[in-house]
Design a protein around this motif. Structure first.
Motif, PDB file in Angstrom:
ATOM      1  N   SER A 229     -57.894  21.996 -22.009  1.00  0.00           N
ATOM      2  CA  SER A 229     -57.365  23.246 -21.459  1.00  0.00           C
ATOM      3  C   SER A 229     -58.481  24.224 -21.105  1.00  0.00           C
ATOM      4  CB  SER A 229     -56.394  23.894 -22.453  1.00  0.00           C
ATOM      5  OG  SER A 229     -57.054  24.230 -23.665  1.00  0.00           O
TER       6      SER A 229
ATOM      7  N   THR B 201     -59.115  27.985 -12.779  1.00  0.00           N
ATOM      8  CA  THR B 201     -58.612  29.364 -12.792  1.00  0.00           C
ATOM      9  C   THR B 201     -59.080  30.143 -11.567  1.00  0.00           C
ATOM     10  OG1 THR B 201     -58.511  29.398 -15.210  1.00  0.00           O
ATOM     11  CG2 THR B 201     -58.593  31.522 -14.077  1.00  0.00           C
TER      12      THR B 201
ATOM     13  N   SER C  52     -57.279  33.509 -23.464  1.00  0.00           N
ATOM     14  CA  SER C  52     -57.261  33.883 -22.042  1.00  0.00           C
ATOM     15  C   SER C  52     -58.620  34.348 -21.539  1.00  0.00           C
ATOM     16  CB  SER C  52     -56.220  34.984 -21.812  1.00  0.00           C
ATOM     17  OG  SER C  52     -56.427  36.070 -22.706  1.00  0.00           O
TER      18      SER C  52
ATOM     19  N   LEU D 104     -52.269  29.218 -20.924  1.00  0.00           N
ATOM     20  CA  LEU D 104     -52.245  27.770 -21.149  1.00  0.00           C
ATOM     21  C   LEU D 104     -53.460  27.282 -21.931  1.00  0.00           C
ATOM     22  CD1 LEU D 104     -50.973  26.384 -17.724  1.00  0.00           C
ATOM     23  CD2 LEU D 104     -49.663  26.836 -19.807  1.00  0.00           C
TER      24      LEU D 104
ATOM     25  N   THR E 129     -49.808  33.852 -12.700  1.00  0.00           N
ATOM     26  CA  THR E 129     -51.145  34.082 -13.249  1.00  0.00           C
ATOM     27  C   THR E 129     -51.077  34.300 -14.758  1.00  0.00           C
ATOM     28  OG1 THR E 129     -51.824  35.104 -11.153  1.00  0.00           O
ATOM     29  CG2 THR E 129     -53.214  35.505 -13.091  1.00  0.00           C
TER      30      THR E 129
ATOM     31  N   TRP F  28     -48.718  33.221 -16.754  1.00  0.00           N
ATOM     32  CA  TRP F  28     -48.363  31.915 -17.336  1.00  0.00           C
ATOM     33  C   TRP F  28     -49.604  31.033 -17.450  1.00  0.00           C
ATOM     34  CZ3 TRP F  28     -48.500  27.129 -14.597  1.00  0.00           C
ATOM     35  CH2 TRP F  28     -47.982  26.049 -15.309  1.00  0.00           C
ATOM     36  N   TRP F  29     -50.405  30.988 -16.397  1.00  0.00           N
ATOM     37  CA  TRP F  29     -51.599  30.146 -16.392  1.00  0.00           C
ATOM     38  C   TRP F  29     -52.619  30.636 -17.413  1.00  0.00           C
ATOM     39  CZ3 TRP F  29     -52.900  25.598 -14.175  1.00  0.00           C
ATOM     40  CH2 TRP F  29     -54.238  25.252 -14.179  1.00  0.00           C
TER      41      TRP F  29
ATOM     42  N   PHE G 244     -58.520  23.533 -17.174  1.00  0.00           N
ATOM     43  CA  PHE G 244     -57.771  24.707 -16.723  1.00  0.00           C
ATOM     44  C   PHE G 244     -58.712  25.860 -16.404  1.00  0.00           C
ATOM     45  CE2 PHE G 244     -53.735  23.371 -19.260  1.00  0.00           C
ATOM     46  CZ  PHE G 244     -53.529  22.362 -18.338  1.00  0.00           C
TER      47      PHE G 244
ATOM     48  N   MET H  42     -47.088  24.098 -22.016  1.00  0.00           N
ATOM     49  CA  MET H  42     -46.728  24.586 -20.684  1.00  0.00           C
ATOM     50  C   MET H  42     -45.252  24.987 -20.624  1.00  0.00           C
ATOM     51  SD  MET H  42     -48.881  21.747 -18.466  1.00  0.00           S
ATOM     52  CE  MET H  42     -48.765  22.560 -16.881  1.00  0.00           C
TER      53      MET H  42
ATOM     54  N   LEU I 110     -57.289  29.159  -8.296  1.00  0.00           N
ATOM     55  CA  LEU I 110     -55.864  29.480  -8.405  1.00  0.00           C
ATOM     56  C   LEU I 110     -55.625  30.976  -8.212  1.00  0.00           C
ATOM     57  CD1 LEU I 110     -52.963  28.530  -9.088  1.00  0.00           C
ATOM     58  CD2 LEU I 110     -53.465  29.097 -11.477  1.00  0.00           C
TER      59      LEU I 110
ATOM     60  N   THR J 291     -59.508  33.455 -17.798  1.00  0.00           N
ATOM     61  CA  THR J 291     -58.789  34.252 -16.806  1.00  0.00           C
ATOM     62  C   THR J 291     -59.318  35.673 -16.751  1.00  0.00           C
ATOM     63  OG1 THR J 291     -56.827  32.908 -17.243  1.00  0.00           O
ATOM     64  CG2 THR J 291     -56.507  34.956 -16.036  1.00  0.00           C
TER      65      THR J 291
END
Length: 542
Positions: free
Chosen positions: A429, A437, A160, A390, A384, A386-387, A433, A352, A440, A163
């Protein structure tokens, strides 16, 4: 004469090999420096971060090496699980525990454990059953039940970082604490689960083996935690009792570093989880040991641990980028690239789905136990979280290499497909992803309100911008001391506010029994040459 000539030739060959290693290390260190410089230049561009920068630089370097070597190799070093687990991972996990904002971590401890431990088990189960069903339809090769379960553990491990670099812990303390705390517990749970899977013969599974497997998992979890706590307390007691700072601050700094590393190595020696051990060792050291050393040693240790962690993370992502183009592994899947792409797509979909299967239900369960609306996890925050989970990173790579390669090499098609698919998932990812981030989170959390609970505390090891660093590092319930805390009047009320009650009683126990023995802020006796000499005698109940 012939023997003498042969010895000279062998020495020349060795010298050539040593020189090649020196050249490789020079290039690699230069690339690390480039990652730091470019990362600094891109500091204001929050679309990019150190992990993505290192991955891209690694990929570009791999392309250059591949062209120079005529398509024979794409990396400077051969991946070794020992290099990752013994040398690179310990400083990253220890720094996470040492710099963790304990007050926020333990205030949300139950929710973090739900996401990090229970959620990881749910995700692993869904991914394992999914690959069993889907991979049987694909022409991959021979994989047994142990491999399928190992795949579940490999892809249950999250990363993570992207994020966390976008979130602001002052604006969203609850969300930041959940994402960071879950990430650390998730890594530890994934590795413990992976080790438990490897230690059992699961080809003939029955109820007895299943119970032994579950018991072994909880045994590893508990004993690893206790070993880390014991190592941290031992370092605090030694430094508090002997006052190394009277003669040399270098000794107490060296002792802290070596004791932290010793806890990890001891866990590996006894076949426990080194991640859990060194993480809780870091928490205990920051709570007790760090306050027993001199002021100069405090500054030195907090920067030394953060620097080691930063360099190790950059090293890992740089190598992953270079190894992504390893021609040896891609040669096995060159005849059926569609299969490799399909496997990667299935794994991403299962990641996912497995993530969604526990984030939303466990968030609902956590919200039922929260009385205050500010402590509940909103639906936007759930998305957030959950994302954030990923993305896959270095832990997944290391576990995949451990399961499907021998000394970084593989000669089986099925294993090569799993390695290349893992590399694809990690790259996709992290880069795709990771780049998504920022927009999002801005869409989901447009104007987060700043909270007053995140106050600054300069007397803590949390003055560097890393996960859970900063405000109130060692406040760990200080606000509860001396205040009139409302006690629960019923079992229902206790269950609705368990963390605050446990927090309060832990603080009383800590002040009465733990800190007088192991030290900590305000509990180191005034002795000439001791860590409290500069600041003067303090009230032990501060």
């Amino acid at each position: 004469m012939a023997l003498h000539f042969a010895s000279i030739v062998s020495k020349l060959q060795l010298s050539t090999s040593d020189h090649a290693s020196v050249v490789s290390m020079n290039i690699f260190v230069a690339l690390l420096c480039a990652c730091i410089v470019i990362g600094h230049l891109l500091e204001e561009n929050r679309w990019m971060n150190e992990s993505i920068t290192a991955l891209i630089i690694g990929l570009c370097t791999g392309v250059v090496i591949l062209l120079v070597s005529g398509g024979k190799s794409s990396h400077l070093l051969v991946f070794s699980e020992d290099l990752f687990f013994i040398y690179l991972l310990p400083p990253i996990i220890f720094n996470a525990g040492f710099q963790v904002k304990k007050k926020q971590f333990f205030r949300n401890f139950i929710t973090i454990m739900l996401f990090g431990a229970v959620g990881t088990l749910i995700s692993c189960t869904i991914i394992s059953f999914g690959v069993i069903q889907f991979f049987k339809e694909m022409d991959i090769g021979p994989l047994d039940i142990g491999d399928f379960l190992a795949i579940g553990a490999i892809f249950a491990a999250t990363d993570s970082v992207c994020t966390l670099q976008v979130l602001n812990q002052d604006e969203t303390p609850l969300l930041y604490s959940l994402v960071f705390g879950e990430g650390v517990v998730n890594d530890a749970t994934s590795v413990v689960l992976f080790n438990a899977i490897q230690s059992f013969d699961l080809t003939h599974i029955n109820h007895r083996i299943a119970l032994q497997f579950i018991g072994n998992f909880f045994y590893l979890f508990f004993t690893s935690t206790m070993l880390g706590v014991a190592a941290g307390l031992l370092s605090a007691y030694i430094i508090k009792t002997l006052y190394f700072g009277r003669h040399s601050t270098d000794r107490e700094v060296a002792l802290m570093i070596l004791m932290a590393y010793l806890s990890y190595i001891m866990a590996e020696l006894f076949y426990l989880s080194g991640i859990l051990t060194v993480f809780f060792c870091g928490i205990v050291m920051s709570h007790y040991t760090w306050h027993n050393v001199t002021e100069s040693s405090r500054v030195t240790t907090k920067h030394a641990f953060a620097t080691l962690s930063f360099v190790a993370e950059t090293f890992i992502f740089l190598y992953v980028g270079m190894d992504a183009l390893d021609i040896e592994k891609w040669r096995f899947v060159s005849d059926s690239p569609g299969t490799s792409v399909a496997v990667s797509g299935v794994l991403l979909a299962l990641v996912m789905a497995g993530r969604a299967a526990f984030v939303f239900p466990l968030s609902l369960l956590s919200n039922l136990a929260k009385k205050s609306a500010n402590d509940r996890i909103s639906f936007r925050q759930q998305i957030t979280i959950w994302w954030a989970g990923l993305m896959r990173g270095a832990v997944s790579m290391a576990l995949a290499y451990n399961q499907f390669t021998r000394s970084g090499h593989t000669q089986l098609r099925a294993n090569a497909i799993m390695i290349t698919s893992t590399i694809t998932v990690v790259l996709f990812s992290t880069v795709v992803f990771g780049l998504m981030t920022q927009p999002l989170i801005r869409f989901l959390l447009p104007n987060p309100k700043q909270t007053s609970s995140m106050t600054s505390d300069i007397s803590s090891p949390k003055s560097i911008t890393v996960p859970f660093l900063g405000s109130g590092q060692d406040s760990f319930g200080d606000d509860l001391v001396g205040n009139d805390v409302q006690r629960p009047s019923s079992i229902r009320e206790l269950l609705r506010t368990p963390t605050h009650t446990v927090h309060y009683y832990w603080r009383k126990f800590d002040n009465a029994f733990m800190r007088p023995v192991f030290g900590g802020r305000g509990f180191v006796p005034f002795v000439p040459g001791s860590p409290t000499e500069r600041s003067g005698h303090q009230n032990p109940w501060q």
